[in-house]
Enzyme design. Sequence first.
Site, mmCIF file in Angstrom:
data_model
loop_
_atom_site.group_PDB
_atom_site.id
_atom_site.type_symbol
_atom_site.label_atom_id
_atom_site.label_comp_id
_atom_site.label_asym_id
_atom_site.label_seq_id
_atom_site.Cartn_x
_atom_site.Cartn_y
_atom_site.Cartn_z
ATOM 1 N N SER A 28 0.836 -1.211 0.000
ATOM 2 C CA SER A 28 0.000 0.000 0.000
ATOM 3 C C SER A 28 0.865 1.254 0.000
ATOM 4 O O SER A 28 0.600 2.223 -0.723
ATOM 5 C CB SER A 28 -0.888 0.028 1.249
ATOM 6 O OG SER A 28 -1.854 -0.971 1.170
ATOM 7 N N ARG A 32 1.553 4.370 -3.038
ATOM 8 C CA ARG A 32 1.354 5.787 -2.734
ATOM 9 C C ARG A 32 2.646 6.572 -2.902
ATOM 10 O O ARG A 32 2.632 7.747 -3.293
ATOM 11 C CB ARG A 32 0.796 5.914 -1.308
ATOM 12 C CG ARG A 32 -0.672 5.428 -1.230
ATOM 13 C CD ARG A 32 -1.035 5.031 0.196
ATOM 14 N NE ARG A 32 -2.460 4.772 0.370
ATOM 15 C CZ ARG A 32 -3.076 3.615 0.078
ATOM 16 N NH1 ARG A 32 -2.379 2.596 -0.442
ATOM 17 N NH2 ARG A 32 -4.376 3.451 0.308
ATOM 18 N N GLY A 100 -5.781 -3.850 -7.701
ATOM 19 C CA GLY A 100 -6.953 -3.039 -7.364
ATOM 20 C C GLY A 100 -6.562 -1.668 -6.837
ATOM 21 O O GLY A 100 -7.221 -0.669 -7.126
ATOM 22 N N ASP A 321 -6.790 -7.891 4.733
ATOM 23 C CA ASP A 321 -6.018 -8.714 3.788
ATOM 24 C C ASP A 321 -5.449 -9.970 4.436
ATOM 25 O O ASP A 321 -4.848 -10.804 3.747
ATOM 26 C CB ASP A 321 -4.866 -7.887 3.194
ATOM 27 C CG ASP A 321 -5.379 -6.805 2.249
ATOM 28 O OD1 ASP A 321 -6.509 -6.939 1.737
ATOM 29 O OD2 ASP A 321 -4.644 -5.827 2.022
ATOM 30 N N ARG A 352 -12.584 -14.535 -1.439
ATOM 31 C CA ARG A 352 -11.718 -15.191 -0.441
ATOM 32 C C ARG A 352 -12.497 -16.027 0.568
ATOM 33 O O ARG A 352 -11.911 -16.893 1.223
ATOM 34 C CB ARG A 352 -10.849 -14.147 0.273
ATOM 35 C CG ARG A 352 -9.745 -13.645 -0.620
ATOM 36 C CD ARG A 352 -8.771 -12.721 0.058
ATOM 37 N NE ARG A 352 -7.689 -12.413 -0.867
ATOM 38 C CZ ARG A 352 -6.892 -11.355 -0.783
ATOM 39 N NH1 ARG A 352 -7.049 -10.493 0.209
ATOM 40 N NH2 ARG A 352 -5.939 -11.166 -1.672
ATOM 41 N N ARG A 393 -2.560 -14.146 -1.863
ATOM 42 C CA ARG A 393 -2.585 -14.374 -0.408
ATOM 43 C C ARG A 393 -3.130 -15.765 -0.066
ATOM 44 O O ARG A 393 -2.777 -16.352 0.954
ATOM 45 C CB ARG A 393 -3.389 -13.279 0.288
ATOM 46 C CG ARG A 393 -2.801 -11.887 0.045
ATOM 47 C CD ARG A 393 -3.196 -10.884 1.098
ATOM 48 N NE ARG A 393 -2.933 -9.529 0.649
ATOM 49 C CZ ARG A 393 -1.739 -8.940 0.653
ATOM 50 N NH1 ARG A 393 -0.685 -9.597 1.102
ATOM 51 N NH2 ARG A 393 -1.585 -7.696 0.217
HETATM 52 C C1 S3P Z 1 -5.701 -1.179 0.137
HETATM 53 C C2 S3P Z 1 -6.920 -1.175 0.749
HETATM 54 C C3 S3P Z 1 -7.695 -2.411 1.003
HETATM 55 C C4 S3P Z 1 -6.838 -3.656 0.854
HETATM 56 C C5 S3P Z 1 -5.971 -3.609 -0.365
HETATM 57 C C6 S3P Z 1 -5.041 -2.417 -0.309
HETATM 58 C C7 S3P Z 1 -4.996 0.105 -0.068
HETATM 59 O O1 S3P Z 1 -8.746 -2.506 0.070
HETATM 60 O O2 S3P Z 1 -7.641 -4.799 0.831
HETATM 61 O O3 S3P Z 1 -5.195 -4.787 -0.479
HETATM 62 O O4 S3P Z 1 -3.784 0.100 -0.347
HETATM 63 O O5 S3P Z 1 -5.646 1.151 0.066
HETATM 64 P P1 S3P Z 1 -10.166 -1.790 0.310
HETATM 65 O O6 S3P Z 1 -9.952 -0.351 0.229
HETATM 66 O O7 S3P Z 1 -11.019 -2.295 -0.816
HETATM 67 O O8 S3P Z 1 -10.646 -2.234 1.643
#
Ligand code: S3P
Length: 441
Positions: A28, A32, A100, A321, A352, A393
């Site tokens: 994450s 960023r 995602g 996660d 999951r 995962r």
């Molecule tokens: C993430 C937020 C989470 C997490 C994903 C990473 C992020 O998802 O499950 O692996 O980096 O902001 P959600 O925002 O859908 O909860």
Amino acid sequence: MSASGKLSFEVKPGGSLRGSLRVPGDKSISHRAIMLGSLADGVTSIRGFLEGEDSLATLRAFRRMGVAIEGPVEGRVVIHGAGLHGLRQPDGPLELGNSGTSMRLLAGLMSGQAFPVTLCGDASLSSRPMRRVTDPLSRMGASILTEEGGTAPLAIHGPVRLKGMEYAMPVASAQVKSCLLLAGLYADGRTCVTEPAPTRDHTERMLRGFGYPVESAGGRICLQGGGTLNGCELDIPADISSAAFFIVGASIAANSELELRHVGMNPTRIGVINILRLMGADIEVMHEHNIGGEPVADLLVRSAPLRGIEIPVGQVPLAIDEFPAIFVAAACAQGTTVLTGAEELRVKESDRIQVMAEGLQRLGVDARPTADGMIIEGGGISGGEVDSHGDHRIAMAFAIAALRAGGPIEIADCDNVNTSFPAFTDIAGGAGLFISERREI
Ligand code: S3P
């Protein structure tokens, strides 16, 4: 997936996890760091960047928009920031693979650009819900076309003038929150997002680290559009989501004592430690300190008898996660573990709840999926063949399960482990897991 066929893991049963290791950088935070470094004025130097496919997809996307990025070399990346208005139109769609976070955060950022762009993903990402970001972005004035059903590809049409807004998120999602805050950088006026429960706050922390004011109080996070970001130095901690496999592994495997170094301990991420401790895990937190606005610590994990629990609903977003690994812990615990309030697990890289329940059942575990969670009767795990359905995962969770299994576990479709944890098999093997890789011909 490689041209030479899919990767499987074969894991022999038993073993202990011992020694000291550092898992790769936080995914994450790595995403960023690339995004804010690219939008900053001046140079941003990053250490500890995750060289996994997901964060590399973000890095390549910004290179394709004209940002000069050196590296990565052993986790070091140097970004020559283009400034908030310095991105250039890429020469085709941005391919974001399985990621995602890349897609949802970029949807916000791209909505503020003066050029059109299309965001694409692999089959899994193209089936995940995107209306959670495109609906509120439209309210800010963005123009985004999705597939029927609200899925990617996302065709984002600039130029538009975004307007700040007040938004109460229906789901507790850091990706949605971050998407809207990043769009808010380009909006007229203030953008405020209220979250129904605390979610990871790396975006807010990092924006402040780049000198951009962000207010947050009582679950409401606000920023004012039109400011600037100043390049800075970032030291990314090891990913607690990757450490989680080893925390569970060392807890369930006899005679284990494993040190995990420099793990990110952001309070919005430590649900896995809180939940495992409630189950009886022996996790010592040592040398806690702050690095660049993020708390970090070394963890010492020793084998411990675990017991089943009702997982507190408030911990769910803080461990979102880590449930594949936590389900394995539950299968090794004494008694029943009940998870509720986790329907979000159904729209991750795979469903999951379903995929873990099927895999655990194949390994002889009484695991009953529910609409928003799972009920697991602890006991034993047998050997067998499971399918990760391309979910990184889930592949790693079943690998760790072999530490307590009655026979070998073979896990199909493991290539995507590279999205978040390159060299997983080497690091896990070095710590004591009997794991090998096999590629289908
Ligand atoms: C993430 C937020 C989470 C997490 C994903 C990473 C992020 O998802 O499950 O692996 O980096 O902001 P959600 O925002 O859908 O909860």
